[in-house]
Design an enzyme around this catalytic site. Structure first.
Site, PDB file in Angstrom:
ATOM      1  N   ILE A  20      -7.041  -3.552  -1.413  1.00 17.71           N
ATOM      2  CA  ILE A  20      -7.784  -2.806  -0.406  1.00 17.71           C
ATOM      3  C   ILE A  20      -9.478  -3.015  -1.085  1.00 17.71           C
ATOM      4  O   ILE A  20     -10.069  -2.634  -0.319  1.00 17.71           O
ATOM      5  CB  ILE A  20      -7.599  -0.949  -0.829  1.00 17.71           C
ATOM      6  CG1 ILE A  20      -6.399  -0.900  -0.468  1.00 17.71           C
ATOM      7  CG2 ILE A  20      -8.723  -0.614  -0.827  1.00 17.71           C
ATOM      8  CD1 ILE A  20      -5.444   0.506  -0.734  1.00 17.71           C
ATOM      9  N   TYR A 147      -0.707   9.883 -11.768  1.00 15.97           N
ATOM     10  CA  TYR A 147      -1.284   9.447 -10.471  1.00 15.97           C
ATOM     11  C   TYR A 147      -1.564  10.543  -9.548  1.00 15.97           C
ATOM     12  O   TYR A 147      -2.872  10.956  -8.918  1.00 15.97           O
ATOM     13  CB  TYR A 147      -0.612   8.614 -10.309  1.00 15.97           C
ATOM     14  CG  TYR A 147      -0.800   7.470  -9.297  1.00 15.97           C
ATOM     15  CD1 TYR A 147      -1.863   6.610  -9.383  1.00 15.97           C
ATOM     16  CD2 TYR A 147      -0.672   7.592  -7.680  1.00 15.97           C
ATOM     17  CE1 TYR A 147      -2.520   5.498  -8.334  1.00 15.97           C
ATOM     18  CE2 TYR A 147      -1.508   7.490  -7.121  1.00 15.97           C
ATOM     19  CZ  TYR A 147      -2.661   6.122  -7.075  1.00 15.97           C
ATOM     20  OH  TYR A 147      -2.924   4.999  -6.102  1.00 15.97           O
TER      21      TYR A 147
END
Length: 241
Positions: A20, A147
């Site tokens: 990304i 996360y």
């Protein structure tokens, strides 16, 4: 400073050598910006100025910004805080280091790079800060409590900064991708990929450039009046959050 004449804004994308981050860097560079990326192990492709930097180390972050400022002859005007890690595991098997290190790399590191970038932006009275979160930060995911906590924390961080920095024409926004086709997902089996896409209304994963397009929009003139927003790019997976 580079030998070329200065054109475009100075942009820094952390974790910008692949996936990304690389897609974001390329999209912004194609739009005329002068783009630098940080990386840990793999340098970026030719055409992008790369700086090795461990974003969990404040001294390395400061040195990376100094190198970018020297190379381009100015301060960072657009920051894309994208670098991050995962250390998945169920809660009872997750060590304290597994939890703390993910928060450090994903959340505290965004504090480090944003604080450093904001110094120049405040003086210039303009800037764009874009933080890369995840649909998991809103939905949660078994085995990813560390996360998810780190990615959810970015939302509160961004919205607080949007209020703090807005009077200086600095916007702070969050992009929350769903599953994205990257090197990491390329290693999954067909059954694993099918399980992931089966819960996405659009029934597929995103391409990195689809995330980059939203980042480019938030960094551009059409998003000048958007701040404190969380933009989902998740194929509908997290709708309602």
């Amino acid at each position: 400073m580079s030998d070329t004449e200065p054109t475009g804004r100075i942009v820094l994308v952390t974790g910008g050598s692949r996936g990304i981050g690389l897609a974001c860097a390329r999209r912004l560079a194609d739009g005329g910006d002068r783009v630098a990326v940080t990386y840990n192990s793999s340098p970026p492709p030719d055409g992008l100025f790369g700086v090795r930097c461990d974003v969990t180390d404040a001294a390395q972050v400061d040195a990376a910004f100094a190198a970018v400022e020297e190379h381009f002859g100015g301060t960072v005007e657009v920051l894309v805080s994208n670098a991050g890690v995962t250390k998945d595991g169920l809660l009872l098997r997750m060590t304290e280091d597994d939890f703390a290190s993910v928060l450090d790399a994903n959340l505290t590191a965004s504090y480090r790079v944003t604080k450093r970038a904001a110094k120049g932006m405040l003086k210039a009275r303009r800037g764009r800060i874009i933080l890369m979160s995840s649909v998991v930060g809103m939905l949660g995911q078994a085995g990813q409590s560390n996360y998810a906590a780190s990615k959810a924390g970015l939302v509160g961080f961004a919205r607080s900064l949007a209020r703090e920095l807005g009077s200086r024409s600095i916007t702070v926004n969050v992009v929350a991708p769903g599953p994205v086709a990257t090197d990491m997902t390329a290693a999954l089996t067909d059954d694993q990929l099918a399980a992931i896409t089966s819960v996405v209304p659009l029934a597929r994963m995103a391409e990195p450039d689809e995330i980059a397009g939203v980042v480019s929009f938030l960094a551009g003139p059409d998003a000048a009046y958007i701040t404190g927003a969380v933009i989902p790019v998740d194929g509908g997976l997290g709708m309602g959050h």
